[in-house]
Write a protein that holds these residues in place. Structure first.
Motif, mmCIF file in Angstrom:
data_model
loop_
_atom_site.group_PDB
_atom_site.id
_atom_site.type_symbol
_atom_site.label_atom_id
_atom_site.label_comp_id
_atom_site.label_asym_id
_atom_site.label_seq_id
_atom_site.Cartn_x
_atom_site.Cartn_y
_atom_site.Cartn_z
ATOM 1 N N VAL A 141 -30.170 -14.912 19.404
ATOM 2 C CA VAL A 141 -31.481 -14.274 19.277
ATOM 3 C C VAL A 141 -31.333 -12.839 18.769
ATOM 4 N N SER A 142 -30.606 -12.707 17.667
ATOM 5 C CA SER A 142 -30.385 -11.375 17.099
ATOM 6 C C SER A 142 -30.583 -11.431 15.583
ATOM 7 N N PRO A 143 -31.837 -11.362 15.137
ATOM 8 C CA PRO A 143 -32.081 -11.374 13.691
ATOM 9 C C PRO A 143 -31.321 -10.282 12.955
ATOM 10 N N SER A 144 -31.183 -9.110 13.573
ATOM 11 C CA SER A 144 -30.487 -8.009 12.892
ATOM 12 C C SER A 144 -29.016 -8.346 12.674
ATOM 13 N N ALA A 145 -28.362 -8.926 13.700
ATOM 14 C CA ALA A 145 -26.948 -9.300 13.549
ATOM 15 C C ALA A 145 -26.787 -10.398 12.499
ATOM 16 N N THR A 146 -27.707 -11.372 12.507
ATOM 17 C CA THR A 146 -27.652 -12.444 11.508
ATOM 18 C C THR A 146 -27.860 -11.882 10.112
ATOM 19 N N ALA A 147 -28.829 -10.988 9.960
ATOM 20 C CA ALA A 147 -29.103 -10.389 8.652
ATOM 21 C C ALA A 147 -27.913 -9.574 8.155
ATOM 22 N N GLN A 148 -27.297 -8.795 9.037
ATOM 23 C CA GLN A 148 -26.142 -7.982 8.641
ATOM 24 C C GLN A 148 -24.986 -8.862 8.193
ATOM 25 N N ALA A 149 -24.755 -9.949 8.913
ATOM 26 C CA ALA A 149 -23.659 -10.849 8.555
ATOM 27 C C ALA A 149 -23.928 -11.530 7.218
ATOM 28 N N MET A 150 -25.171 -11.961 7.015
ATOM 29 C CA MET A 150 -25.508 -12.602 5.745
ATOM 30 C C MET A 150 -25.371 -11.613 4.592
ATOM 31 N N ALA A 151 -25.836 -10.399 4.793
ATOM 32 C CA ALA A 151 -25.745 -9.380 3.742
ATOM 33 C C ALA A 151 -24.290 -9.077 3.391
ATOM 34 N N LYS A 152 -23.432 -9.002 4.389
ATOM 35 C CA LYS A 152 -22.015 -8.708 4.161
ATOM 36 C C LYS A 152 -21.388 -9.746 3.237
ATOM 37 N N LEU A 153 -21.691 -11.034 3.483
ATOM 38 C CA LEU A 153 -21.076 -12.081 2.685
ATOM 39 C C LEU A 153 -21.743 -12.247 1.321
ATOM 40 N N LEU A 154 -23.031 -12.044 1.253
ATOM 41 C CA LEU A 154 -23.717 -12.194 -0.028
ATOM 42 C C LEU A 154 -23.386 -11.059 -1.002
ATOM 43 N N ARG A 155 -23.053 -9.888 -0.471
ATOM 44 C CA ARG A 155 -22.716 -8.747 -1.332
ATOM 45 C C ARG A 155 -21.277 -8.789 -1.850
ATOM 46 N N ASP A 156 -20.427 -9.512 -1.123
ATOM 47 C CA ASP A 156 -18.996 -9.504 -1.442
ATOM 48 C C ASP A 156 -18.585 -10.901 -1.902
ATOM 49 N N ASP A 157 -18.645 -11.130 -3.213
ATOM 50 C CA ASP A 157 -18.332 -12.457 -3.748
ATOM 51 C C ASP A 157 -16.921 -12.900 -3.386
ATOM 52 N N GLU A 158 -15.970 -11.975 -3.465
ATOM 53 C CA GLU A 158 -14.572 -12.336 -3.196
ATOM 54 C C GLU A 158 -14.387 -12.773 -1.743
ATOM 55 N N LEU A 159 -14.959 -12.005 -0.809
ATOM 56 C CA LEU A 159 -14.840 -12.349 0.603
ATOM 57 C C LEU A 159 -15.533 -13.668 0.896
ATOM 58 N N ARG A 160 -16.728 -13.849 0.321
ATOM 59 C CA ARG A 160 -17.470 -15.090 0.557
ATOM 60 C C ARG A 160 -16.682 -16.308 0.063
ATOM 61 N N GLN A 161 -16.102 -16.199 -1.115
ATOM 62 C CA GLN A 161 -15.333 -17.319 -1.644
ATOM 63 C C GLN A 161 -14.057 -17.544 -0.831
ATOM 64 N N GLN A 162 -13.441 -16.481 -0.361
ATOM 65 C CA GLN A 162 -12.248 -16.614 0.485
ATOM 66 C C GLN A 162 -12.588 -17.351 1.776
ATOM 67 N N TYR A 163 -13.671 -16.958 2.418
ATOM 68 C CA TYR A 163 -14.089 -17.628 3.650
ATOM 69 C C TYR A 163 -14.409 -19.100 3.376
ATOM 70 N N GLY A 164 -15.044 -19.379 2.240
ATOM 71 C CA GLY A 164 -15.372 -20.761 1.906
ATOM 72 C C GLY A 164 -14.132 -21.614 1.743
ATOM 73 N N VAL A 165 -13.104 -21.076 1.076
ATOM 74 C CA VAL A 165 -11.845 -21.813 0.890
ATOM 75 C C VAL A 165 -11.177 -22.062 2.242
ATOM 76 N N GLN A 166 -11.143 -21.045 3.097
ATOM 77 C CA GLN A 166 -10.475 -21.181 4.394
ATOM 78 C C GLN A 166 -11.208 -22.168 5.293
ATOM 79 N N LEU A 167 -12.519 -22.162 5.235
ATOM 80 C CA LEU A 167 -13.274 -23.116 6.048
ATOM 81 C C LEU A 167 -13.053 -24.536 5.520
ATOM 82 N N ARG A 168 -13.038 -24.704 4.212
ATOM 83 C CA ARG A 168 -12.799 -26.046 3.661
ATOM 84 C C ARG A 168 -11.414 -26.562 4.080
ATOM 85 N N GLN A 169 -10.412 -25.714 4.087
ATOM 86 C CA GLN A 169 -9.073 -26.134 4.503
ATOM 87 C C GLN A 169 -9.070 -26.594 5.956
ATOM 88 N N ARG A 170 -9.809 -25.874 6.812
ATOM 89 C CA ARG A 170 -9.849 -26.263 8.227
ATOM 90 C C ARG A 170 -10.571 -27.595 8.404
#
Length: 503
Positions: A440-469
């Motif tokens: 129940v924290s819209p601000s925390a959710t928004a901050q996390a989404m903004a962090k990943l949407l602004r950083d293409d490299e980090l977002r793609q890295q997380y996507g690769v690591q999640l797919r491997q798991r």
């Protein structure tokens, strides 16, 4: 209704399949379809008889289907004159079962209400002078200081459902597999005791814990006793009755099952606290079709940044927090696009509230409620999946997003942290696949989404690591192999003779 003789597995489900779409129902359909060499029967435990259209078509290896309506209204019937001992006997057995959830007490209750010499119909057990006399006697003995009116309806709901389970026909099967404790768990326990075939339970969420939360928050349960700050007041109130009943149901189910499985390790702590035996316990994670979602991998093109909440529009998913988060996110990324992918008809009032909230926040052009869709068709256009649920087990949406290489932002519920970050004892950690936030924290959710949407490299890295798991730990071939082995082991297991059942 499909009907056949003995099947390999009788699947017992409560409040979901085949009428309600969602993670548990999808899992049930996946498991049955994924083991075509086995035959299944399905017992759907429902609050009342259904006239609607099922959300799922039964797979061809389902040879028998029946519904068990817990609270249908029955016409009163005259009660046989079995004497006052009938009231005393039923009241005594119900109190004993409520006290300890013993499978021996369930067995005795079953024999009492299904006696060949003194049979009782469900109508006589729930709509008769006998019912009234049993309720009055139990009220005086266990909750005399509470409102009789509220006790009456609590008794009728809890034990009327129990009687419905005891009077329902039991399909013949080599093993009985329940997806929860509660009334489905009681049916599995009764089936195991009656047929001497083994029973199995696979819990996604912990039913008793979910009911406890609902009961503690319920404003329709009256608090009649003021216990102040006392920790040792022996008096029972109505909430105590509700919680005690579901705890008794759980103990009986666990004690009657030969195997107790769940989706992730943390669930086992709650199972143990409700009387589960550790030697029977096993973790079998969810599994998904990796090939299906590999072809749906995110397209890293120049489309608008897109986030999606995938799930039913119901209160437990806390869709309102997602909508508020999108509003905050739009302040930082004005061209963001948000999708809410899932059915909107389960809680119509809540859906209307969510739709009005989106309008009030000026998000009509930003948020799209799609209704039911083929998720795989949408995944290529999604950059990030968000989950704001208040309660989950092991959300399939995180596994599906991960298989498509899409990172996720999720609340810290169920196994979300384990899916996104890996198990704490993982000998070969793969790195994070997303960001965990508080509830129940819209601000925390928004901050996390903004962090990943602004950083293409980090977002793609997380996507690769999640797919491997997901490929390593959550593929359907492993999961189906585990359940096939579980069933085969139980097919070979011989139940003890009746006189040794409770040794």
């Amino acid at each position: 209704m499909r009907s056949s003789s003995t099947t390999d597995v009788c699947m017992i489900v409560e409040g979901c399949y085949p009428y309600v779409a969602g993670g548990v129902s999808s899992w049930i359909n996946w498991l049955i379809s994924g083991l075509p060499d086995l035959t299944f029967s399905v017992v759907a435990v429902l609050a009342s008889s259904q006239n609607g259209t099922p959300k799922y078509k039964l797979p061809p290896n389902v040879k028998h289907y029946q519904e068990l309506a817990l609270f249908d209204i029955h016409d009163p019937e005259p009660v046989p004159d079995y004497g006052t001992s009938s009231t005393q006997g039923i009241s005594r057995e119900l109190r004993a079962f409520l006290k300890n959830g013993s499978k021996a007490r369930l067995y005795d209750l079953d024999r009492l209400v299904n006696s060949t010499t003194r049979p009782w119909s469900i109508n006589q057990l729930t709509h008769s002078d006998l019912t009234w006399n049993v309720i009055c006697q139990m009220y005086e003995e266990i909750l005399p200081e509470t409102s009789f009116h509220h006790f009456f309806w609590a008794w009728y709901t809890l034990f009327g459902g129990l009687f419905a389970v005891l009077k329902a026909p039991i399909p013949q099967a080599r093993a009985y597999h329940t997806i929860s404790t509660g009334y489905a768990g009681l049916f599995a326990a009764r089936a195991a005791l009656s047929t001497q075939a083994p029973a199995i339970i696979t819990e996604h969420g912990i039913y008793t814990n979910e009911r406890r939360i609902e009961i503690l928050l319920a404003d329709w349960i009256e608090d009649s006793i003021n216990k102040g700050f006392s920790l040792d007041d022996p008096r029972l109130d109505l909430r105590d009755l509700w919680i005690s009943a579901f705890e008794a149901f759980a103990r009986c189910c666990y004690n009657s099952c030969s195997d107790i499985t769940t989706l992730y390790k943390d669930n086992q702590l709650m199972q143990l606290s409700q009387g589960a035996c550790q030697s029977k316990m096993q973790v079998i994670p969810n599994g998904i079709n990796l090939d299906k979602f590999k072809s749906a991998q995110a397209q890293h093109d120049n489309h608008k940044p897109t986030v999606a909440l995938i799930g039913r529009v119901v209160a437990i998913k806390d869709v309102k927090s997602f909508i508020h988060a999108v509003g905050l996110l739009k302040n930082e990324l004005p061209d963001v696009n948000a999708l809410i992918l899932g059915p909107t008809d389960e809680e119509p009032t809540y859906f209307e509230e969510c739709h009005k909230l989106a309008v009030q926040l000026g998000l009509e052009e930003t948020i799209t409620f799609t209704g039911p869709v083929n998720i795989a068709e949408y995944l290529p256009s999604i950059d990030l999946v968000a989950l704001t649920s208040l309660s989950e087990a092991q959300p399939l949406v995180l596994l599906e997003a991960g298989a498509a290489g899409i990172p996720c932002v999720a609340t810290d519920v169920g196994s979300c942290r384990e899916v996104l970050e890996g198990r704490a004892d993982d000998p070969h950690p793969l790195g994070s696949g997303g960001i965990i936030t508080e509830l129940v924290s819209p601000s925390a959710t928004a901050q996390a989404m903004a962090k990943l949407l602004r950083d293409d490299e980090l977002r793609q890295q997380y996507g690769v690591q999640l797919r491997q798991r997901i490929e390593r730990d959550y593929n359907e071939h492993q999961a189906l192999k585990s359940y096939k082995g579980l069933y085969e082991r139980n097919f070979e297991r011989q139940r003890p003779k009746a006189k040794h059942l409770f040794a």
